[in-house]
Design a protein around this motif. Structure first.
Motif, PDB file in Angstrom:
ATOM      1  N   ARG A   1       0.814  -1.221   0.000  1.00 39.72           N
ATOM      2  CA  ARG A   1       0.000   0.000   0.000  1.00 39.72           C
ATOM      3  C   ARG A   1       0.846   1.268   0.000  1.00 39.72           C
ATOM      4  N   ARG A   2       2.004   1.217   0.628  1.00 36.25           N
ATOM      5  CA  ARG A   2       2.839   2.425   0.699  1.00 36.25           C
ATOM      6  C   ARG A   2       3.386   2.824  -0.668  1.00 36.25           C
ATOM      7  N   ARG A   3       3.332   1.916  -1.650  1.00 40.46           N
ATOM      8  CA  ARG A   3       3.800   2.258  -2.995  1.00 40.46           C
ATOM      9  C   ARG A   3       2.640   2.322  -3.985  1.00 40.46           C
ATOM     10  N   ARG A   4       1.431   2.505  -3.479  1.00 36.70           N
ATOM     11  CA  ARG A   4       0.271   2.691  -4.351  1.00 36.70           C
ATOM     12  C   ARG A   4      -0.193   4.146  -4.219  1.00 36.70           C
ATOM     13  N   PHE A   5      -0.282   4.853  -5.335  1.00 31.56           N
ATOM     14  CA  PHE A   5      -0.534   6.291  -5.336  1.00 31.56           C
ATOM     15  C   PHE A   5      -1.765   6.617  -6.178  1.00 31.56           C
ATOM     16  N   GLU A   6      -2.473   7.693  -5.780  1.00 35.87           N
ATOM     17  CA  GLU A   6      -3.706   8.106  -6.456  1.00 35.87           C
ATOM     18  C   GLU A   6      -3.504   9.456  -7.140  1.00 35.87           C
ATOM     19  N   VAL A   7      -4.217   9.640  -8.264  1.00 38.69           N
ATOM     20  CA  VAL A   7      -4.235  10.942  -8.924  1.00 38.69           C
ATOM     21  C   VAL A   7      -5.686  11.309  -9.227  1.00 38.69           C
ATOM     22  N   PRO A   8      -6.048  12.591  -9.088  1.00 37.95           N
ATOM     23  CA  PRO A   8      -7.410  13.019  -9.413  1.00 37.95           C
ATOM     24  C   PRO A   8      -7.646  12.953 -10.924  1.00 37.95           C
ATOM     25  N   GLU A   9      -8.599  12.211 -11.338  1.00 35.27           N
ATOM     26  CA  GLU A   9      -9.036  12.111 -12.740  1.00 35.27           C
ATOM     27  C   GLU A   9     -10.270  11.239 -12.739  1.00 35.27           C
TER      28      GLU A   9
ATOM     29  N   VAL B   1       6.955   1.194 -12.741  1.00 33.90           N
ATOM     30  CA  VAL B   1       5.663   1.770 -12.376  1.00 33.90           C
ATOM     31  C   VAL B   1       4.570   1.159 -13.237  1.00 33.90           C
ATOM     32  N   ALA B   2       3.466   0.779 -12.596  1.00 29.17           N
ATOM     33  CA  ALA B   2       2.259   0.354 -13.297  1.00 29.17           C
ATOM     34  C   ALA B   2       1.227   1.467 -13.200  1.00 29.17           C
ATOM     35  N   VAL B   3       0.592   1.803 -14.309  1.00 32.58           N
ATOM     36  CA  VAL B   3      -0.455   2.823 -14.334  1.00 32.58           C
ATOM     37  C   VAL B   3      -1.748   2.156 -14.771  1.00 32.58           C
ATOM     38  N   SER B   4      -2.753   2.192 -13.909  1.00 33.87           N
ATOM     39  CA  SER B   4      -4.043   1.583 -14.231  1.00 33.87           C
ATOM     40  C   SER B   4      -5.146   2.501 -13.731  1.00 33.87           C
ATOM     41  N   LEU B   5      -5.682   3.296 -14.633  1.00 36.66           N
ATOM     42  CA  LEU B   5      -6.736   4.241 -14.287  1.00 36.66           C
ATOM     43  C   LEU B   5      -8.110   3.647 -14.595  1.00 36.66           C
ATOM     44  N   LEU B   6      -9.075   4.113 -13.886  1.00 38.65           N
ATOM     45  CA  LEU B   6     -10.444   3.623 -14.028  1.00 38.65           C
ATOM     46  C   LEU B   6     -10.939   3.817 -15.464  1.00 38.65           C
ATOM     47  N   HIS B   7     -11.419   2.720 -16.072  1.00 41.44           N
ATOM     48  CA  HIS B   7     -12.003   2.736 -17.421  1.00 41.44           C
ATOM     49  C   HIS B   7     -11.030   3.218 -18.506  1.00 41.44           C
TER      50      HIS B   7
ATOM     51  N   TYR C   1      -9.494   1.390 -20.421  1.00 43.99           N
ATOM     52  CA  TYR C   1      -9.697   0.531 -21.595  1.00 43.99           C
ATOM     53  C   TYR C   1     -10.620   1.207 -22.606  1.00 43.99           C
ATOM     54  N   ALA C   2     -11.545   2.063 -22.115  1.00 39.79           N
ATOM     55  CA  ALA C   2     -12.506   2.720 -23.002  1.00 39.79           C
ATOM     56  C   ALA C   2     -11.918   3.976 -23.635  1.00 39.79           C
ATOM     57  N   ASP C   3     -11.114   4.702 -22.857  1.00 38.46           N
ATOM     58  CA  ASP C   3     -10.497   5.930 -23.353  1.00 38.46           C
ATOM     59  C   ASP C   3      -9.170   6.104 -22.617  1.00 38.46           C
ATOM     60  N   PRO C   4      -8.048   5.902 -23.296  1.00 37.52           N
ATOM     61  CA  PRO C   4      -6.742   5.967 -22.617  1.00 37.52           C
ATOM     62  C   PRO C   4      -6.155   7.371 -22.518  1.00 37.52           C
ATOM     63  N   THR C   5      -6.942   8.408 -22.796  1.00 37.72           N
ATOM     64  CA  THR C   5      -6.403   9.771 -22.826  1.00 37.72           C
ATOM     65  C   THR C   5      -5.676  10.118 -21.535  1.00 37.72           C
ATOM     66  N   ASN C   6      -6.348   9.981 -20.410  1.00 34.96           N
ATOM     67  CA  ASN C   6      -5.736  10.328 -19.126  1.00 34.96           C
ATOM     68  C   ASN C   6      -4.539   9.433 -18.821  1.00 34.96           C
ATOM     69  N   GLU C   7      -4.666   8.152 -19.115  1.00 38.18           N
ATOM     70  CA  GLU C   7      -3.591   7.218 -18.789  1.00 38.18           C
ATOM     71  C   GLU C   7      -2.340   7.533 -19.612  1.00 38.18           C
ATOM     72  N   ARG C   8      -2.532   7.882 -20.861  1.00 35.33           N
ATOM     73  CA  ARG C   8      -1.384   8.253 -21.699  1.00 35.33           C
ATOM     74  C   ARG C   8      -0.678   9.483 -21.119  1.00 35.33           C
ATOM     75  N   ARG C   9      -1.465  10.450 -20.668  1.00 32.45           N
ATOM     76  CA  ARG C   9      -0.855  11.675 -20.135  1.00 32.45           C
ATOM     77  C   ARG C   9      -0.087  11.381 -18.852  1.00 32.45           C
ATOM     78  N   VAL C  10      -0.646  10.537 -18.000  1.00 32.84           N
ATOM     79  CA  VAL C  10       0.065  10.154 -16.772  1.00 32.84           C
ATOM     80  C   VAL C  10       1.384   9.480 -17.124  1.00 32.84           C
TER      81      VAL C  10
ATOM     82  N   SER D   1      -2.123   0.197 -18.450  1.00 32.74           N
ATOM     83  CA  SER D   1      -3.130  -0.855 -18.596  1.00 32.74           C
ATOM     84  C   SER D   1      -3.734  -0.884 -19.989  1.00 32.74           C
ATOM     85  N   HIS D   2      -3.862   0.279 -20.652  1.00 32.77           N
ATOM     86  CA  HIS D   2      -4.479   0.261 -21.984  1.00 32.77           C
ATOM     87  C   HIS D   2      -3.579  -0.402 -23.015  1.00 32.77           C
ATOM     88  N   GLU D   3      -2.274  -0.505 -22.735  1.00 30.39           N
ATOM     89  CA  GLU D   3      -1.369  -1.219 -23.628  1.00 30.39           C
ATOM     90  C   GLU D   3      -1.205  -2.677 -23.225  1.00 30.39           C
ATOM     91  N   VAL D   4      -1.269  -2.949 -21.928  1.00 28.40           N
ATOM     92  CA  VAL D   4      -1.106  -4.317 -21.446  1.00 28.40           C
ATOM     93  C   VAL D   4      -2.387  -5.113 -21.622  1.00 28.40           C
TER      94      VAL D   4
END
Length: 685
Positions: free
Chosen positions: A119-127, A169-175, A177-186, A201-204
């Motif tokens: 948990r100490r290496r799991r981080f959140e971003v507003p989006e 680093v793994a990046v997996s943002l909510l949904h 898979y439907a639109d990777p815009t935010n995930e790409r920017r992160v 996640s949208h590439e994996v």
């Protein structure tokens, strides 16, 4: 130069040995060397040895294909990279919450494995990304409630990731898979701020289900540094040796170039077992066709475990619903069922007095008691020696002499503990329990998935598989057992026969009756471009389309073929048929389209090899025990290299070879095919 004229080399790394197969236009050279801590060292050793035996220089090799256990070992031993996870605000604990299913339904103390990312290496971003999208053209929140990512917050997270010394680093943002815009920017910001690999996640895995998508992305990030480092070293050493850059076996049963695999490390998670299934299909597919079998059950029994898979219509069964060490990995892979029953599996007595076999193994050091390396615990190999299937004077691999007294002593101690009459009775018990474990795995891969094993042939390989195959086949009413000539190194052989494969998937959720064929075809076209972009020669690749569907309200899907032009009615009919074949019934309920899949395949020719027919020789004779009562039979002992083509052996018999031993029980026959394959048939079948 045609594929048939090329000199091709395959190297498969196992837990104990690294197997190498070298195919020229008229010969097949096989060899084994010990697996090393740095697997690339053992691979190079094996390549040098195989080339020396073939009388060629490594620089003469035209194609080098490789399967390894780097990623699966990292997952099993939990020795992967120190990984961080970046996810949507409020979803930090998806990885730990998982699903409501339990590892063991009635075990109140059952424990799940700890998350690969604490948990100490799991981080959140507003989006917020919704299934409908993220934002409008002016960058404001869209009508569906989506909003762009807070870039300042991402840079703060990047500083936190740097402070925790994360190696990936793994990046997996909510949904995403439907639109990777935010995930790409992160990912772009993390790439700017950090000097570590980033998996998105949208590439994996561009599929819905947050837990499985996040888990698979984390696994990719967790193994990427090890895979990248290993393949970098191997490529350098291969080129220095004069070899071409390696092609790598993926879990989906297809190969890809090393650079592609380094970008998608999770695809190597079941590299070796997938190669074995491909090799079994290549070596035994002709027998299945000749005998009008529905397919093949592949049975790979090694020193620690046994792997079972299914081949139908000439293709290995694949799955996207797999776990490794309790963690979901949703990339397409050959569907392999594994049980802890191998030649080195240790026999023991549980608290209730019942005889058990495995999953603990004696390994290579000290190994079974009969290896004479200090092992004292009884194993399946010791039982095979006491029963007469392995000769007391056998010289395994030309390097290892057996200690029969040590095997008898180990089984005598087991007999005392279990209240048995002596080492022979204990050996019979160990053999039967091990077979029961492996038969259960075969039933899991066949009966529990709607297939009748009696309609299939059993392909036996691995160092111990051919010793147990006929007995297993009798228990399952399987009338045909196939033992390929390179059965001890069949995974390495499979590397030479494997096609190049690349997969692409995207979630597309809609009731099938409401699906717009043109819109679906547009998505398929996008996926085809994505898959073909990975191919070495896109013009030579053949693209297949598939879809995941389910009845409304169901939790999981079935995959069916899709034509070049999407036809909802035809796809629905195929789903109904697949559901009935799998579960025994069909429904009139609504059918939902869930995921679209594409596979781009470039076929490769199987290696053309000639077999030098044996001239025949009088067999030796020794006593061996068969049947539930352990009756003693005078058993003929043949050398496999001496068997002439077309020769038929009547059981009981044992066929010895440098790679494995084949046991032909009473009431079974074994025929030598022109390619040196042994086909065992039960007399009343």
């Amino acid at each position: 130069m045609s594929q048939d004229d090329r000199i091709r080399l395959g190297a498969d790394v196992g837990g104990t040995f690294t197997d190498v197969v070298l195919a020229t236009d008229d010969d097949l050279v096989t060899t084994k060397v010990p697996t090393t801590a740095d697997q690339s060292v053992g691979v190079v050793d094996g390549v040098r040895k195989a080339c020396a035996e073939a009388g060629i220089d490594p620089g003469d090799v035209d194609e080098f294909t490789h399967a390894m256990t780097v990623s699966v070992n990292a997952l099993l031993e939990e020795t992967g990279a120190k990984t961080a996870l970046v996810t949507t605000e409020g979803f930090r604990d998806v990885l730990e919450i998982g699903r409501q299913d339990r590892p063991d339904l009635y075990d109140l103390s059952a424990q799940r494995p700890d998350p690969l990312v604490p948990r100490r290496r799991r981080f959140e971003v507003p989006e917020r990304t919704t299934p409908e999208g993220v934002e409008s053209d002016d960058g404001t929140a869209d009508a569906a409630g989506g909003s762009p990512v807070d870039e300042a917050a991402v840079r703060e997270v990047a500083a936190d990731v740097r402070d925790c010394d994360a190696e990936s680093v793994a990046v997996s943002l909510l949904h995403a898979y439907a639109d990777p815009t935010n995930e790409r920017r992160v990912a772009d910001i993390l790439d700017e701020e950090l000097d570590v690999p980033v998996s998105t996640s949208h590439e994996v895995l561009a599929e819905f289900r947050e837990y499985e998508r996040t888990s698979t992305t984390v696994v990719d990030a967790y193994v990427t540094p090890k895979i990248d480092s290993y393949l970098g070293r191997l490529t350098t050493e291969a080129v220095d040796l004069g070899l071409p850059e390696p092609l790598v076996m993926q879990a989906n049963g297809g190969i890809a170039d090393a650079d592609t695999v380094r970008e998608h490390a999770v695809t190597t998670s079941m590299s070796g077992p997938a190669a074995g299934v491909v090799g079994a299909n290549a070596a035994a597919g002709a027998v299945a066709d000749e005998r009008d079998l529905r397919g093949l059950v592949t049975f790979d029994m090694g020193g620690t475990s046994s792997d079972v898979s299914l081949v139908r219509d000439g293709e290995a069964e694949r799955t996207t619903d797999a776990e490794i060490n309790g963690r979901p990995v949703r990339t397409p892979m050959v569907d392999v069922t594994t049980v802890g029953a191998g030649g080195g599996s240790i026999a023991w007595v549980d608290e209730g007095g019942a005889l058990r076999v495995g999953p603990r193994s004696a390994g290579a050091e000290p190994g079974p008691a009969c290896y004479g390396k200090g092992g004292t615990e009884p194993t399946v190999t010791d039982a095979n020696l006491v029963l007469g299937y392995v000769g007391e004077d056998a010289d395994l691999g030309g390097e290892l002499s057996l200690d029969a007294d040590a095997a008898y002593d180990a089984l005598a101690a087991l007999a005392d503990e279990a209240g048995m009459a002596g080492p022979v009775e204990a050996a019979r018990g160990v053999y039967r329990v091990a077979n029961a474990n492996m038969a259960r795995a075969i039933r899991l891969a066949t009966v529990e998935r709607g297939h009748d094993p009696r309609q299939f042939g059993l392909v036996a390989f691995g160092g111990a598989g051919p010793m147990h195959a006929a007995a297993l086949a009798s228990d399952l009413d399987v009338g045909t057992v196939v033992v390929p000539p390179a059965c001890g190194v069949l995974s390495a052989y499979g590397l030479l026969a494997a096609d190049e494969k690349h997969d692409a998937v995207r979630t597309y959720r809609t009731p099938l009756a409401e699906a717009d064929p043109e819109a679906v075809d547009e998505r398929y076209d996008e996926l085809e471009r994505e898959a073909l972009a990975e191919a070495r020669d896109p013009d030579a690749a053949v693209v297949e389309r598939q879809a995941d569907l389910r009845y409304g309200g169901q939790s999981f899907e079935l995959t069916v073929a899709v034509d070049d032009v999407f036809d909802p009615e035809a796809v629905g009919d195929r789903f109904h048929d697949a559901h009935e074949a799998t579960y025994g019934y069909r429904m009139d309920d609504q059918v939902d389209l869930v995921n679209l899949r594409v596979t781009a395949t470039t076929e490769r020719a199987e290696p053309a090899t000639a077999h030098a027919a044996g001239e025949g020789a009088e067999p030796d004779v020794r006593e061996a025990r068969f049947g539930a009562d352990g009756d003693v039979y005078e058993t003929a002992i043949y050398q496999r290299s001496a068997l002439p083509v077309g020769h038929t052996i009547g059981g009981p018999a044992v066929v010895e070879g440098g790679q494995s031993t084949v046991v032909v029980p009473p009431a079974w026959d074994a025929e030598v095919r022109p390619d040196a394959t042994l086909v065992l048939t039960e007399e009343d079948q």
